[in-house]
Design an enzyme around this catalytic site. Structure first.
Site, short mmCIF file in Angstrom:
data_model
loop_
_atom_site.label_atom_id
_atom_site.label_comp_id
_atom_site.label_asym_id
_atom_site.label_seq_id
_atom_site.Cartn_x
_atom_site.Cartn_y
_atom_site.Cartn_z
N GLN A 181 25.21 -8.45 17.30
CA GLN A 181 24.61 -8.82 18.36
C GLN A 181 24.25 -7.46 19.34
O GLN A 181 24.94 -7.54 20.21
CB GLN A 181 24.84 -9.86 19.10
CG GLN A 181 23.83 -10.32 20.04
CD GLN A 181 24.06 -11.65 20.64
OE1 GLN A 181 25.09 -12.26 20.38
NE2 GLN A 181 23.49 -11.92 21.48
N PHE A 182 23.28 -6.54 19.01
CA PHE A 182 23.19 -5.12 19.65
C PHE A 182 22.70 -5.55 21.30
O PHE A 182 23.03 -4.92 22.22
CB PHE A 182 22.13 -4.40 19.13
CG PHE A 182 20.64 -4.96 19.21
CD1 PHE A 182 19.94 -4.29 20.49
CD2 PHE A 182 20.06 -5.69 18.73
CE1 PHE A 182 18.65 -4.92 20.87
CE2 PHE A 182 18.82 -6.22 18.76
CZ PHE A 182 18.03 -5.77 19.86
N THR A 183 22.37 -6.99 21.40
CA THR A 183 21.89 -7.31 22.99
C THR A 183 23.08 -7.39 23.68
O THR A 183 22.97 -7.54 25.03
CB THR A 183 21.12 -8.70 22.79
OG1 THR A 183 21.72 -9.81 22.44
CG2 THR A 183 19.80 -8.43 21.89
#
Length: 147
Positions: free
Chosen positions: A78-80
């Site tokens: 989850q790059f966010t």
């Protein structure tokens, strides 16, 4: 690296309506990999995660690890988690590692976890539906830069 760890009764990931991975009792881990993350960060988090005592013992005290209960991990990239929200209302993801490097890092992270426990994965870069039944709720955030 930043991880959000949730103790779960069950958790699953679907992509395009198809079930990809599913676990029962264990940990759902959201994994955010940053541009400056190193092998040291990865190894630190693996050690912390597999030894984190957040499962109840026979007295109802959180005193057991994922290893102790023979639980599973559902690992989801989850790059966010690397969002920078200091300026304005639109998060910046400049701190997230680029996809080509991040997928290698994410795969290595999962391989290191697999040396200790059963690990299932989401689909890197995909639009996923994640179902989580949080147990407790118990949710812990660890940033490898805060050690």
């Amino acid at each position: 690296m930043k991880v959000v760890i949730q103790r779960v009764k069950n958790s699953s990931v679907s992509v395009d309506g198809n079930l990809v991975s599913e676990i029962n009792k264990g940990l759902n881990i959201l994994v955010g990999i940053g541009v400056d993350d190193t092998l040291e960060d990865l190894e630190y988090l693996v050690r912390k995660i597999v030894n984190l005592r957040i499962f109840d013992d026979e007295n109802g005290v959180m005193n057991k690890s994922i290893i102790d209960i023979s639980g599973s991990i559902l690992s989801i990239s989850q790059f966010t988690l690397q969002a920078d929200t200091k300026k304005g209302n639109r998060p910046s993801y400049i701190n997230a590692m680029n996809g080509d490097e991040a997928i290698k890092f994410y795969n290595l992270f999962n391989e290191k976890l697999k040396e200790h426990v059963s690990v299932f994965e989401g689909v890197f870069g995909a639009d996923m539906i994640v179902d989580i039944v949080n147990d407790g709720p118990v949710t812990i955030i660890i940033d490898s830069k805060d050690k």
